[in-house]
Motif scaffolding. Structure first.
Motif, PDB file in Angstrom:
ATOM      1  N   VAL A 122      -9.562   3.607   4.470  1.00 22.48           N
ATOM      2  CA  VAL A 122      -8.973   2.310   4.179  1.00 22.48           C
ATOM      3  C   VAL A 122     -10.119   1.323   4.128  1.00 22.48           C
ATOM      4  O   VAL A 122     -10.950   1.257   5.038  1.00 22.48           O
ATOM      5  N   LEU A 123     -10.206   0.609   3.029  1.00 23.42           N
ATOM      6  CA  LEU A 123     -11.334  -0.267   2.806  1.00 23.42           C
ATOM      7  C   LEU A 123     -10.858  -1.706   2.758  1.00 23.42           C
ATOM      8  O   LEU A 123     -10.078  -2.087   1.886  1.00 23.42           O
ATOM      9  N   GLY A 124     -11.282  -2.482   3.747  1.00 27.60           N
ATOM     10  CA  GLY A 124     -10.965  -3.898   3.750  1.00 27.60           C
ATOM     11  C   GLY A 124     -12.001  -4.644   2.948  1.00 27.60           C
ATOM     12  O   GLY A 124     -13.195  -4.500   3.196  1.00 27.60           O
ATOM     13  N   ARG A 149      -5.429 -12.967   5.849  1.00 25.47           N
ATOM     14  CA  ARG A 149      -4.732 -11.755   6.262  1.00 25.47           C
ATOM     15  C   ARG A 149      -3.463 -11.617   5.432  1.00 25.47           C
ATOM     16  O   ARG A 149      -2.781 -12.606   5.183  1.00 25.47           O
ATOM     17  N   ALA A 150      -3.177 -10.432   4.947  1.00 20.45           N
ATOM     18  CA  ALA A 150      -1.952 -10.235   4.176  1.00 20.45           C
ATOM     19  C   ALA A 150      -1.577  -8.768   4.207  1.00 20.45           C
ATOM     20  O   ALA A 150      -2.462  -7.919   4.219  1.00 20.45           O
ATOM     21  N   SER A 208      -7.035  -8.213   7.251  1.00 17.51           N
ATOM     22  CA  SER A 208      -6.049  -7.246   7.729  1.00 17.51           C
ATOM     23  C   SER A 208      -6.741  -6.001   8.266  1.00 17.51           C
ATOM     24  O   SER A 208      -6.353  -5.454   9.305  1.00 17.51           O
ATOM     25  N   ALA A 209      -7.779  -5.574   7.548  1.00 18.49           N
ATOM     26  CA  ALA A 209      -8.483  -4.362   7.962  1.00 18.49           C
ATOM     27  C   ALA A 209      -9.159  -4.577   9.312  1.00 18.49           C
ATOM     28  O   ALA A 209      -9.183  -3.679  10.167  1.00 18.49           O
ATOM     29  N   LEU A 210      -9.721  -5.751   9.527  1.00 18.94           N
ATOM     30  CA  LEU A 210     -10.357  -6.049  10.823  1.00 18.94           C
ATOM     31  C   LEU A 210      -9.337  -5.893  11.941  1.00 18.94           C
ATOM     32  O   LEU A 210      -9.619  -5.294  12.976  1.00 18.94           O
TER      33      LEU A 210
END
Lengths: 398, 239
Positions: A122-124, A149-150, A208-210
């Motif tokens: 998963v790549l933010g 963030r979404a 979001s990834a963070l």
């Protein structure tokens, strides 16, 4: 004595001893063939890497946390070492010339839809990554502008196919790391680039990834800029900006794509050259063969040398004739090796089409020139011996 | 004209100095037909090699048509050998991998004569020695007499002024030998200086004059017609 006559005479002498001549040029041929094969493998690898890089956009640079320094231990003296934060990334947006910022964070996660699930990268990142990495979409669109963030996701083609085997993924929801994400885009198939499977990933907004991975800092920031000439300027600006934000410490590393390519090119070039030099060792063996054969030949043709002197050949002419023999012998080997080597690479690329092979014309020419020079050098000792023979004694020799 | 003055050639062999030629004084006229005789080791071949610019005298003077040759560089000696001197050897010395024609061309090859001219002149030279029909044979396919005739064609194809022959009939039967000697006579009649080294009084008698060597010195000069045998010539020599 004209050069043509010299070469003709030398050629005739060699043809008079076909078997023996073959034995010595085969050594040279093997050397040249191996150099041709090895360098085409090396050059093929180089081109392969360059082409892979070419799949990304140009004028890119990468900021990564930490700095390799020769002295000192980072973080021990002077308090904390700053990591790259999302704010660091957004602060770069105002630098003139910068056209895109992709703050990246990645991790492994299981992405699920209904009963189906798949563990993928998963790549933010941000919307800018789409242009930078030349990601094309088969449907929908890429991540929205900004770093907010979404709960959204863009799926790689393979992931989309696996999770939604019989339908459109767009607008559907997937679950990943406790998040429920709406699929807004599906990427076109692309395959692997530098070992990274672009089709088996999920892109999500960086913030979001963070959260998903419980991280506060980025793995890297990719930056694109408008013109190649701006590279130095942009690098300097980023360095100043980030250093200011990190209390004056340069605890990050900047690498431009150009520099990276250059480095790859250099490493592979050096590798190719090194291996070619190894092939050169077999040339050396061939050279010893040429030397030996000619040395014996001088011994056997002593009378002929004496006769040539009596008929008015100077010592210099004798020297030239034997050097010509050595050079021709060696070049015959060189030519045979070249043809053999090219045949091998052609056959190999026909048998294994995925093998990156690129026979290099330059290397081939260099190999041929090398064989000529090797022959010339190998011929020196026998030729000098022949030229130094006393004509009277040579005529009397048995 | 060949003028030798105090000409010496010494070798050092196993720490011992050998006087192959010891203070030779001699003049050989242009167009002369000369025979050189002497027991083996008397220095007759060395004399021929020095005159042929293949060997250099240790001391003394060698003037060829008034020009001092003794101190010339290898390059200049090679040119003299190409253009002024023709060699005929006992062992023929034809290169086995080449045809008679190619063997005749060798001297011209070293002199840089163009290929077409080489061929023409070589064919003409072979025809003059009666070898026109055998031009494209290799030495292995020729009889001894034919080989020597090809060698003579090679020696004269550059139109030298001096023809040196070292035992030219030594490896030939009587008939072939006679044919070769007749060729040499004919060449002499065309104006060549012919110098023949031989141990055969029959060969020497065809010359005008005979030099008899012993221990590197000329011990006798005599008209060829007076020669009966080497022993007799040596017996009558000044000690």
């Amino acid at each position: 004595m004209s050069l043509f006559d010299v070469l003709r005479f030398a050629l005739r002498a060699l043809l008079g001893e076909k078997l023996r001549a073959s034995l010595s040029w085969i050594g040279i041929a093997m050397g040249i063939a191996s150099v041709v094969v090895i360098t085409s493998v090396g050059d093929g690898a180089r081109r392969f890497v360059l082409e892979e890089f070419g799949q990304f956009g140009s004028n890119l640079l990468q900021v990564s946390p930490g700095k390799v320094e020769t002295i000192g231990v980072p973080g021990v003296v002077g308090g904390t070492t700053h990591k790259l934060s999302l704010e660091d990334a957004t602060s770069l947006r105002s630098i003139p010339g910068i056209t895109g910022i992709a703050p990246n964070v990645f991790g492994q996660a299981r992405v699920e839809h209904g009963e189906r699930g798949r563990s993928v990268f998963v790549l933010g990142t941000s919307r800018d990554a789409c242009d930078m990495w030349r990601i094309e979409l088969s449907g929908g669109e890429f991540l929205p502008e900004g770093e907010a963030r979404a709960a959204l996701a863009v799926l790689g083609s393979k992931l989309a196919r696996e999770l939604f085997p019989d339908g459109d993924a767009l607008g559907k929801f997937v679950r990943a790391a406790g998040w429920r994400l709406r699929v807004i885009g599906v990427a076109s198939p692309r395959g692997q680039v530098l070992g990274w499977d672009f089709d088996d990933v999920a892109y999500v907004p960086v913030a979001s990834a963070l959260d998903m991975f419980g991280r506060e800092e980025l793995h890297e920031i990719d930056v694109s800029f408008s013109h190649a000439e701006l590279a130095d300027e942009v690098v300097a600006s980023i360095r100043t900006r980030l250093s200011e934000r990190h209390d004056g410490r340069e605890d990050f590393t900047l690498v431009t794509q150009g520099a990276m390519l250059e480095m790859f090119d250099r490493v592979l070039g050096a590798l190719t050259l090194g291996v070619a030099a190894l092939g050169g060792v077999s040339l050396l063996v061939g050279a010893v063969g040429v030397l030996t054969i000619l040395w014996i030949s001088v011994g056997e043709r002593t009378q002929e040398i004496g006769l040539a002197r009596a008929l008015g050949a100077s010592a210099g002419t004798i020297l030239t004739l034997f050097l010509a023999e050595a050079t021709l012998l060696s070049m015959a080997g060189g030519l045979a090796g070249l043809v053999g080597g090219l045949a091998c690479t052609t056959l190999a690329s026909w048998l294994w089409p995925s093998l990156p092979l690129a026979p290099s014309f330059g290397y081939a020419l260099a190999a041929l020139a090398t064989s000529a020079i090797v022959g010339l050098i190998a011929g020196v000792a026998p030729a000098v011996r022949a030229a130094a023979l006393d004509p009277v004694e040579a005529l009397r020799a048995e | 004209m060949i003028e030798l003055t105090g000409l010496s050639r010494r070798y050092v062999l196993g720490g011992e100095t050998i006087r192959a030629l010891d203070a030779i004084d001699e003049t050989i006229r242009s167009g002369e037909h000369l025979a050189v005789m002497g027991p083996s080791g008397s220095g007759k071949s060395t004399l021929l090699n020095v005159i042929g610019c293949l060997d250099r005298p240790t001391s003394g003077s060698y003037r060829l048509d008034g020009r001092e040759v003794a101190g010339l560089a290898d390059h200049d000696l090679a040119r003299l050998r190409r253009r002024e001197i023709g060699y005929v050897f006992q062992a023929f010395h034809l290169i086995p991998r080449m045809t008679a024609l190619e063997n005749v061309e060798l001297g011209m090859l070293f002199d840089g004569v163009a290929r077409n001219e080489r061929r023409e002149r070589a064919v003409a030279a072979l025809e003059r020695v009666g070898m026109g029909a055998r031009a494209h044979h290799r030495p292995g396919e020729l009889s001894g007499g034919e080989r020597q005739r090809a060698a003579i064609a090679r020696a004269v194809v550059m139109r030298p002024r001096i023809l040196l022959a070292d035992e030219p009939t030594g490896n030939l039967d009587q008939a072939s030998g006679r044919a070769v000697l007749e060729l040499l006579d004919a060449l002499h009649e065309q104006g060549l200086t012919v110098i023949v080294v031989t141990h055969d009084p029959g060969v020497a008698r065809r010359a005008q004059r005979v030099l008899v060597l012993r221990d590197g010195r000329i011990v006798r000069r005599m008209p060829a017609v007076e020669l009966r045998s080497l022993d007799e010539a040596l017996a009558g020599a000044v000690p």
